[in-house]
Design a protein around this motif. Structure first.
Motif, PDB file in Angstrom:
ATOM      1  N   GLY A  74       0.825  -1.201   0.000  1.00  0.00           N
ATOM      2  CA  GLY A  74       0.000   0.000   0.000  1.00  0.00           C
ATOM      3  C   GLY A  74       0.854   1.243   0.000  1.00  0.00           C
ATOM      4  N   GLU A  75       0.307   2.329  -0.531  1.00  0.00           N
ATOM      5  CA  GLU A  75       1.014   3.606  -0.539  1.00  0.00           C
ATOM      6  C   GLU A  75       0.034   4.745  -0.324  1.00  0.00           C
ATOM      7  OE1 GLU A  75       2.736   3.722  -4.513  1.00  0.00           O
ATOM      8  OE2 GLU A  75       1.028   4.891  -5.261  1.00  0.00           O
ATOM      9  N   VAL A  76       0.521   5.849   0.201  1.00  0.00           N
ATOM     10  CA  VAL A  76      -0.244   7.083   0.319  1.00  0.00           C
ATOM     11  C   VAL A  76       0.649   8.226  -0.133  1.00  0.00           C
ATOM     12  CG1 VAL A  76      -1.709   6.240   2.189  1.00  0.00           C
ATOM     13  CG2 VAL A  76       0.421   7.430   2.734  1.00  0.00           C
ATOM     14  N   GLY A  77       0.019   9.303  -0.608  1.00  0.00           N
ATOM     15  CA  GLY A  77       0.802  10.433  -1.085  1.00  0.00           C
ATOM     16  C   GLY A  77       0.042  11.730  -1.002  1.00  0.00           C
ATOM     17  N   VAL A  78       0.786  12.812  -1.145  1.00  0.00           N
ATOM     18  CA  VAL A  78       0.197  14.151  -1.144  1.00  0.00           C
ATOM     19  C   VAL A  78       0.902  14.982  -2.202  1.00  0.00           C
ATOM     20  CG1 VAL A  78       1.756  14.971   0.674  1.00  0.00           C
ATOM     21  CG2 VAL A  78      -0.409  16.160   0.278  1.00  0.00           C
ATOM     22  N   ASP A  79       0.152  15.861  -2.869  1.00  0.00           N
ATOM     23  CA  ASP A  79       0.700  16.701  -3.928  1.00  0.00           C
ATOM     24  C   ASP A  79       0.262  18.141  -3.766  1.00  0.00           C
ATOM     25  OD1 ASP A  79       1.857  14.637  -5.961  1.00  0.00           O
ATOM     26  OD2 ASP A  79      -0.114  13.867  -5.416  1.00  0.00           O
ATOM     27  N   ALA A  80       1.165  19.038  -4.127  1.00  0.00           N
ATOM     28  CA  ALA A  80       0.858  20.471  -4.173  1.00  0.00           C
ATOM     29  C   ALA A  80       1.109  20.966  -5.586  1.00  0.00           C
ATOM     30  CB  ALA A  80       1.728  21.238  -3.174  1.00  0.00           C
ATOM     31  N   PHE A  81       0.361  22.000  -5.996  1.00  0.00           N
ATOM     32  CA  PHE A  81       0.429  22.512  -7.364  1.00  0.00           C
ATOM     33  C   PHE A  81       0.724  24.007  -7.355  1.00  0.00           C
ATOM     34  CE2 PHE A  81      -2.588  19.055  -7.066  1.00  0.00           C
ATOM     35  CZ  PHE A  81      -2.092  18.165  -7.995  1.00  0.00           C
ATOM     36  N   TYR A  82       1.643  24.394  -8.253  1.00  0.00           N
ATOM     37  CA  TYR A  82       1.977  25.820  -8.354  1.00  0.00           C
ATOM     38  C   TYR A  82       2.628  26.092  -9.713  1.00  0.00           C
ATOM     39  CZ  TYR A  82       3.697  30.444  -7.300  1.00  0.00           C
ATOM     40  OH  TYR A  82       3.932  31.784  -7.338  1.00  0.00           O
ATOM     41  N   PRO A  83       2.304  27.191 -10.394  1.00  0.00           N
ATOM     42  CA  PRO A  83       1.228  28.130 -10.060  1.00  0.00           C
ATOM     43  C   PRO A  83      -0.127  27.501 -10.338  1.00  0.00           C
ATOM     44  CG  PRO A  83       2.149  28.672 -12.184  1.00  0.00           C
ATOM     45  CD  PRO A  83       2.977  27.545 -11.664  1.00  0.00           C
ATOM     46  N   THR A  84      -1.132  27.942  -9.616  1.00  0.00           N
ATOM     47  CA  THR A  84      -2.436  27.312  -9.759  1.00  0.00           C
ATOM     48  C   THR A  84      -3.564  28.275  -9.481  1.00  0.00           C
ATOM     49  OG1 THR A  84      -3.900  25.603  -8.875  1.00  0.00           O
ATOM     50  CG2 THR A  84      -2.252  26.460  -7.399  1.00  0.00           C
ATOM     51  N   ILE A  85      -4.627  28.086 -10.214  1.00  0.00           N
ATOM     52  CA  ILE A  85      -5.826  28.890 -10.003  1.00  0.00           C
ATOM     53  C   ILE A  85      -6.378  28.680  -8.602  1.00  0.00           C
ATOM     54  CG2 ILE A  85      -7.465  27.156 -10.862  1.00  0.00           C
ATOM     55  CD1 ILE A  85      -8.916  29.444 -12.282  1.00  0.00           C
ATOM     56  N   SER A  86      -6.028  27.521  -7.999  1.00  0.00           N
ATOM     57  CA  SER A  86      -6.556  27.214  -6.678  1.00  0.00           C
ATOM     58  C   SER A  86      -6.012  28.141  -5.598  1.00  0.00           C
ATOM     59  CB  SER A  86      -6.240  25.760  -6.312  1.00  0.00           C
ATOM     60  OG  SER A  86      -6.915  24.880  -7.157  1.00  0.00           O
ATOM     61  N   LEU A  87      -4.962  28.894  -5.884  1.00  0.00           N
ATOM     62  CA  LEU A  87      -4.474  29.860  -4.907  1.00  0.00           C
ATOM     63  C   LEU A  87      -5.570  30.871  -4.553  1.00  0.00           C
ATOM     64  CD1 LEU A  87      -0.857  30.595  -6.145  1.00  0.00           C
ATOM     65  CD2 LEU A  87      -1.543  29.269  -4.161  1.00  0.00           C
ATOM     66  N   ARG A  88      -6.477  31.112  -5.501  1.00  0.00           N
ATOM     67  CA  ARG A  88      -7.557  32.066  -5.238  1.00  0.00           C
ATOM     68  C   ARG A  88      -8.621  31.466  -4.328  1.00  0.00           C
ATOM     69  NH1 ARG A  88      -6.951  33.572 -10.921  1.00  0.00           N
ATOM     70  NH2 ARG A  88      -8.917  32.589 -11.504  1.00  0.00           N
ATOM     71  N   THR A  89      -8.567  30.163  -4.117  1.00  0.00           N
ATOM     72  CA  THR A  89      -9.548  29.514  -3.251  1.00  0.00           C
ATOM     73  C   THR A  89      -8.876  28.861  -2.037  1.00  0.00           C
ATOM     74  OG1 THR A  89      -9.387  27.481  -4.527  1.00  0.00           O
ATOM     75  CG2 THR A  89     -11.088  29.054  -5.179  1.00  0.00           C
ATOM     76  N   ASN A  90      -7.595  29.132  -1.854  1.00  0.00           N
ATOM     77  CA  ASN A  90      -6.835  28.578  -0.727  1.00  0.00           C
ATOM     78  C   ASN A  90      -6.882  27.056  -0.700  1.00  0.00           C
ATOM     79  OD1 ASN A  90      -6.118  31.171   0.358  1.00  0.00           O
ATOM     80  ND2 ASN A  90      -8.213  31.348   1.128  1.00  0.00           N
ATOM     81  N   ASP A  91      -6.822  26.448  -1.859  1.00  0.00           N
ATOM     82  CA  ASP A  91      -6.842  25.005  -1.929  1.00  0.00           C
ATOM     83  C   ASP A  91      -5.979  24.553  -3.092  1.00  0.00           C
ATOM     84  OD1 ASP A  91      -8.101  22.400  -0.982  1.00  0.00           O
ATOM     85  OD2 ASP A  91      -8.536  22.347  -3.114  1.00  0.00           O
ATOM     86  N   PHE A  92      -4.806  24.015  -2.803  1.00  0.00           N
ATOM     87  CA  PHE A  92      -3.916  23.585  -3.872  1.00  0.00           C
ATOM     88  C   PHE A  92      -3.240  22.266  -3.526  1.00  0.00           C
ATOM     89  CE2 PHE A  92      -1.544  26.145  -0.940  1.00  0.00           C
ATOM     90  CZ  PHE A  92      -0.273  25.605  -0.875  1.00  0.00           C
ATOM     91  N   VAL A  93      -3.900  21.459  -2.661  1.00  0.00           N
ATOM     92  CA  VAL A  93      -3.346  20.182  -2.228  1.00  0.00           C
ATOM     93  C   VAL A  93      -4.322  19.061  -2.553  1.00  0.00           C
ATOM     94  CG1 VAL A  93      -2.664  18.807  -0.226  1.00  0.00           C
ATOM     95  CG2 VAL A  93      -1.939  21.177  -0.391  1.00  0.00           C
ATOM     96  N   GLN A  94      -3.779  17.927  -3.023  1.00  0.00           N
ATOM     97  CA  GLN A  94      -4.570  16.725  -3.229  1.00  0.00           C
ATOM     98  C   GLN A  94      -3.836  15.535  -2.627  1.00  0.00           C
ATOM     99  OE1 GLN A  94      -5.130  16.466  -7.474  1.00  0.00           O
ATOM    100  NE2 GLN A  94      -6.688  18.065  -7.516  1.00  0.00           N
ATOM    101  N   VAL A  95      -4.587  14.495  -2.229  1.00  0.00           N
ATOM    102  CA  VAL A  95      -3.987  13.296  -1.654  1.00  0.00           C
ATOM    103  C   VAL A  95      -4.381  12.074  -2.481  1.00  0.00           C
ATOM    104  CG1 VAL A  95      -3.918  14.258   0.671  1.00  0.00           C
ATOM    105  CG2 VAL A  95      -5.924  12.945  -0.059  1.00  0.00           C
TER     106      VAL A  95
END
Length: 261
Positions: A74-95
């Protein structure tokens, strides 16, 4: 087209800019692989998708194996995105996360089987793609590894709306990874070739492929083209602006175990 459909289509085109692929273990574009990150070994990745007149945001991710068993991984992970439109919604992380029955775990003929979820965001209609995926894969002499499977987008209806204003949640996946071409020289351990496809008129549908250069067994760069199938969706997006991208993906495994004597 109704006003509701127009609104959904506009929203889908807008938020596609925050849909650069999250990074569970993947082949090239899709998670159509049963490879699973080894236990307690962090895998760092930096992915770019660029074109002459367009770009998807960079992906910064870490994935780690979490099960110490030989026959269930099994594995788990997390990702951040930049530059991203999500900066305007304070949400730029996915798991993401997945479970795998490794190839040959119970018999020599047994293929590997993986089931997981990726692109799990925390902002409704912005990053909650919730991509469920299933892959069955087998390694063959000379040919390499072949995987087949499918996916289902369980998240926001808006995010799975294609340029045809229809909700397109599911599709087929397939992948191929060549056998290792051993080089064994300082600075270049081996080379592989790889390709994959996900069908569907949505943000995820694409065909990609390229070459993997392994500088060491734990450091590699994958590079090649990705052709996004719903071309009108991406061309309508001011950030992507095209359905053809070139990707460069840097991967580093951080094995802290003491070297064997």
């Amino acid at each position: 087209m109704t006003k509701a459909l127009k609104a959904a289509l506009a929203a889908a085109a807008l938020v596609t800019a925050s849909a650069a692929w999250a990074t569970p273990s993947t082949t090239f574009w899709t998670p159509a692989t049963t490879y699973t990150q080894p236990y307690l070994i962090p895998h760092l990745t930096y992915d770019t998708y660029v074109a002459e007149k367009g770009i998807l945001q960079n992906t910064y991710g870490v994935t780690m194996g979490v099960l110490p068993f030989e026959k269930l991984q099994g594995e788990v992970g997390v990702d951040a995105f930049y530059p991203t439109i999500s900066l305007r919604t304070n949400d730029f992380v996915q798991v993401n996360g997945k479970l795998t029955l490794p190839e040959n775990a119970f018999a020599d003929w047994q293929p590997g089987v993986s089931f997981g979820i990726a692109n799990v965001g925390f902002k409704k209609d912005v990053s909650d793609y919730d991509l469920l995926h299933l892959t069955v894969a087998k390694t063959f002499p000379v040919i390499g590894n072949i995987g087949v499977g499918g996916y289902y987008g369980a998240g926001s209806k808006v995010l799975w709306t294609g340029s045809d204003a229809k909700v397109n949640r599911s599709g087929f996946m397939a992948s191929w990874t060549s056998a290792d071409i051993k080089i064994g020289k300082p600075g270049l351990d081996k080379i592989i070739f790889l390709a994959d496809v996900a069908t569907g008129k949505n943000w995820f549908g694409a065909v990609g492929g390229g070459i993997g250069l392994y500088f060491t067994p734990s450091i590699d760069v994958l590079t090649g083209p990705v052709y996004l199938l719903d071309e009108n969706l991406y061309k309508a997006n001011s950030m992507a602006n095209t359905n053809f991208m070139w990707t460069v993906q840097l991967d580093v495994d951080m094995d802290f175990a003491a070297p064997k004597k």
